[in-house]
Structures are given as structure tokens and as C-alpha cells.
Motif scaffolding. Sequence first.
Motif, short mmCIF file in Angstrom:
data_model
loop_
_atom_site.label_atom_id
_atom_site.label_comp_id
_atom_site.label_asym_id
_atom_site.label_seq_id
_atom_site.Cartn_x
_atom_site.Cartn_y
_atom_site.Cartn_z
N PRO A 223 0.81 -1.22 0.00
CA PRO A 223 0.00 0.00 0.00
C PRO A 223 0.85 1.28 0.00
O PRO A 223 0.50 2.24 -0.70
CB PRO A 223 -0.83 -0.12 1.28
N GLY A 224 1.92 1.29 0.75
CA GLY A 224 2.76 2.48 0.78
C GLY A 224 3.38 2.79 -0.57
O GLY A 224 3.45 3.95 -0.98
N VAL A 225 3.83 1.73 -1.26
CA VAL A 225 4.42 1.93 -2.59
C VAL A 225 3.36 2.46 -3.55
O VAL A 225 3.61 3.39 -4.32
CB VAL A 225 5.01 0.61 -3.11
N VAL A 226 2.18 1.86 -3.52
CA VAL A 226 1.12 2.29 -4.45
C VAL A 226 0.69 3.73 -4.15
O VAL A 226 0.51 4.54 -5.06
CB VAL A 226 -0.09 1.34 -4.38
N ARG A 227 0.54 4.07 -2.89
CA ARG A 227 0.13 5.44 -2.55
C ARG A 227 1.17 6.45 -3.00
O ARG A 227 0.83 7.55 -3.44
CB ARG A 227 -0.13 5.56 -1.05
N GLN A 228 2.45 6.07 -2.94
CA GLN A 228 3.50 6.97 -3.42
C GLN A 228 3.44 7.13 -4.93
O GLN A 228 3.54 8.24 -5.46
CB GLN A 228 4.87 6.43 -3.00
N VAL A 229 3.27 6.02 -5.63
CA VAL A 229 3.22 6.03 -7.09
C VAL A 229 2.04 6.85 -7.60
O VAL A 229 2.12 7.57 -8.60
CB VAL A 229 3.14 4.59 -7.63
N THR A 230 0.92 6.79 -6.88
CA THR A 230 -0.32 7.42 -7.35
C THR A 230 -0.60 8.76 -6.68
O THR A 230 -1.69 9.29 -6.80
CB THR A 230 -1.51 6.47 -7.09
N ASP A 231 0.38 9.27 -5.97
CA ASP A 231 0.25 10.57 -5.31
C ASP A 231 -0.94 10.60 -4.35
O ASP A 231 -1.81 11.46 -4.43
CB ASP A 231 0.12 11.69 -6.34
N GLY A 232 -0.96 9.61 -3.45
CA GLY A 232 -1.98 9.61 -2.42
C GLY A 232 -2.90 8.42 -2.41
O GLY A 232 -3.71 8.26 -1.49
N GLY A 233 -2.80 7.57 -3.41
CA GLY A 233 -3.63 6.38 -3.44
C GLY A 233 -4.48 6.27 -4.69
O GLY A 233 -4.79 7.27 -5.35
N ALA A 234 -4.84 5.04 -5.01
CA ALA A 234 -5.66 4.80 -6.19
C ALA A 234 -7.11 5.19 -5.94
O ALA A 234 -7.59 5.18 -4.80
CB ALA A 234 -5.58 3.32 -6.58
N HIS A 235 -7.81 5.54 -7.01
CA HIS A 235 -9.24 5.80 -6.92
C HIS A 235 -10.02 4.49 -6.82
O HIS A 235 -11.08 4.44 -6.19
CB HIS A 235 -9.72 6.57 -8.15
N VAL A 236 -9.49 3.44 -7.47
CA VAL A 236 -10.16 2.13 -7.52
C VAL A 236 -9.13 1.05 -7.26
O VAL A 236 -8.00 1.11 -7.76
CB VAL A 236 -10.82 1.90 -8.90
N ALA A 237 -9.51 0.06 -6.47
CA ALA A 237 -8.68 -1.12 -6.23
C ALA A 237 -9.46 -2.36 -6.60
O ALA A 237 -10.66 -2.47 -6.30
CB ALA A 237 -8.23 -1.20 -4.78
N VAL A 238 -8.79 -3.31 -7.25
CA VAL A 238 -9.39 -4.58 -7.62
C VAL A 238 -8.53 -5.69 -7.02
O VAL A 238 -7.34 -5.80 -7.35
CB VAL A 238 -9.47 -4.75 -9.15
N ASP A 239 -9.11 -6.50 -6.14
CA ASP A 239 -8.43 -7.69 -5.66
C ASP A 239 -8.84 -8.85 -6.56
O ASP A 239 -9.96 -9.36 -6.46
CB ASP A 239 -8.78 -8.00 -4.20
N ALA A 240 -7.93 -9.25 -7.42
CA ALA A 240 -8.21 -10.32 -8.38
C ALA A 240 -7.64 -11.65 -7.93
O ALA A 240 -7.59 -12.60 -8.71
CB ALA A 240 -7.63 -9.95 -9.75
N VAL A 241 -7.21 -11.75 -6.67
CA VAL A 241 -6.64 -12.98 -6.13
C VAL A 241 -7.61 -13.61 -5.13
O VAL A 241 -8.11 -14.71 -5.35
CB VAL A 241 -5.27 -12.72 -5.46
N GLY A 242 -7.82 -12.93 -4.01
CA GLY A 242 -8.72 -13.43 -2.99
C GLY A 242 -7.99 -14.04 -1.82
O GLY A 242 -7.94 -15.26 -1.66
N SER A 243 -7.41 -13.18 -0.97
CA SER A 243 -6.80 -13.62 0.28
C SER A 243 -6.86 -12.44 1.24
O SER A 243 -7.07 -11.30 0.82
CB SER A 243 -5.34 -14.07 0.08
N GLU A 244 -6.67 -12.71 2.52
CA GLU A 244 -6.65 -11.60 3.48
C GLU A 244 -5.58 -10.58 3.11
O GLU A 244 -5.80 -9.37 3.20
CB GLU A 244 -6.42 -12.13 4.89
N GLN A 245 -4.40 -11.07 2.68
CA GLN A 245 -3.30 -10.16 2.37
C GLN A 245 -3.59 -9.32 1.13
O GLN A 245 -3.39 -8.10 1.14
CB GLN A 245 -2.00 -10.95 2.15
N THR A 246 -4.07 -9.96 0.05
CA THR A 246 -4.32 -9.19 -1.17
C THR A 246 -5.48 -8.22 -1.00
O THR A 246 -5.46 -7.11 -1.53
CB THR A 246 -4.57 -10.12 -2.37
#
Length: 348
Positions: A223-246
Amino acid sequence: MRAILFDQFHGPVEVREVPDPRAPDGAVVVRVHATGLCLSDWHAWSGHDADIAALPHVPGHELAGVVAEVGTGVTGWHVGDRVTVPFVSGCGTCEWCRTGQAQVCPDQTQPGFTHWGSYAELVALHAADANLVAIPDGVSFETAASLGCRFATAYRAVAGRAQVRAGEWVVVVGAGGVGLSAIMIAVARGARVVAVDRSAVALDAARRTGAERTVLADGLEVPGVVRQVTDGGAHVAVDAVGSEQTCADAIGSLRRRGRHVQVGLFPPVDGGPRVPMGRVIAWELDVLGSHGMAAADYPEMLDLVASEALRPQDLLDRVVGLAQAAELLPTMDTTPRAGMVVLDPRRA
């Protein structure tokens, strides 16, 4: 007919001769020309759907083929028609089916789950007039098979549930068949995509599909890497795996007021999966479930596929026969995937 069969959950998977299915009232039998190997079929083999999948069992739920037999009462389909079908088949008569929401039909059937599926030369499909979809000219069986679960599920998740808009950041966790489909669809809608996966091979496929940035989930605080890349976080997230971690990584990657779409199925865990609801509440995140796509919603997607504005065929990794598919099924949770594997039951 020849089919892939297992007699116990998490047990041996074999190719055997079994009786041909027959078409009950309102149903058809389809000769399968292509059917996708999907992680959901691994869930069925693992016993995660033991409440609906009776043993012995033939898996397989995303398929395309030719109508071989028509049951009594079917009016819209004939022997020889080229067809595909959503993996969730509605009853055709309930209030949800009548309003085009067959994906949540309480009396739904699912090939490969509620009855024998498409890892076989023939498969029965129920409520045919409500569920079958004609394959347009120029669309291959392999391409059509990919639509039945992964691509259609991703289309519903991205376009229907999250309603992704141009310019938005979308993080897709998991670059298998559903994830790569979600990336392609989001990019086609003008979004900027970050792909997350534990496999460098899968991330290479994600970049080829259109992901602008990729994150190798190998000990990183995703999450920290993604928030940095997207300047604060994504507008939409898709969990295409299905686990507590993902799921946690996807939700944690969102900006405030973001939308999370849960597509991947969770393996059963005691007490149910843990979801970071504190973040959901504090940041007013929308958490959306997405469960396939009804036949009523296929025309828009098929028009885009036929025009090649969307090219699910580009996600095809390889085509295998029954024997190789039987070997692959038990390993699908651990084998890195860089695209869709399709089974042609007419092969050995």
C-alpha cells in the motif's frame, strides 16, 4: 465422452470415459471447443465449494462451443449454433433474472460447480433461452471461452461496479487471467493502472497489457508503494486474487473515498476473512462485490471485442489438451500465470 474427473476433493485428477450428458427441459448440451483453466476450478477441486459440488465431479465453467442437443421448451437455440455462456446461469424467471441481474439469481446453476462442467467433450447448460450468448462471427472459440468467467467478471467489476473513469488511478492486485483482463479494460476506459503481483513474469504480462506501473509484492509494503506512485492512493482497487493479504493490500492502496472491488474468492478460514474495516469506515471507502456478469450485459462487451477495441485473445498464453489440463489443475494456486490457459477437450 472423455472428461477430467476427480472422486475426492484434493485427490487425484484423471481423464476418463464417462456417460454423455443429456439435455433436460429448457437446457441444451454443448460440444466444448474451448474452456478456460481458472483458479475457481482449483477452488472446486480443493473442496471450497463442497456444499454445491457433488462427487465424483467434472470441473470447468468458462466455455465456448457448438450446440449439440436441444431440450424440450428451448426456442432460441438450434443444433450447430456457436455459443458461450456466463459462468453464473440464472433460472430465467425470478425477479433478478427478469431485471437482467442473473448473476445474483438465488436459483442459479454453475457448470463445474452445481453440476458437471466443461472440462469435458460435452456439457449441459440450463435455462438456455435466458443464458446462452451467440458468439459473433470472427470471434474464436478460445476468445469466447475467456469471456465466460475472467474477462466478463473483470468487465463487470471495472465498468459496471467500479465505473472506472478516464484519468483515474486503478490498482489491480493479481496479474492472472482476471487481473490482466481488468488491466486491459481499465486502460481502454482511459485509466492509469498499477499492477501488483508476486511474479515478475506476471508483471511483464501486465506491462504488455497496458499497466503504467508495476509493483513486485515480494516483502514490500505494497500500500505504501502504491500510494507513493499514485500521489496519495488509487481511486479504484481490484483484488483479483482473494486472500486476506491481497484484500488488505488493495484496500490499503486506496485514497480517501476510493472504491474497492472484491473479485477473487477467499479460501475458507475460521471466522471468515479479516478485512481492514477501520480504514473502510474512516476513509469512507466503498467496498463492492462482483460476481460474474449476466448474459443481458454481454452485448456491450461483445461489440467491443468484435471491434477489437478490447482484445481478450491477447491474454491467451497457450492451449492444452485434457491430459495436460489434468496435471495443471492441482497446481493452479502455486504456478505463476502470465495469461490464460485454455483447454481444448478435442485434444488428447
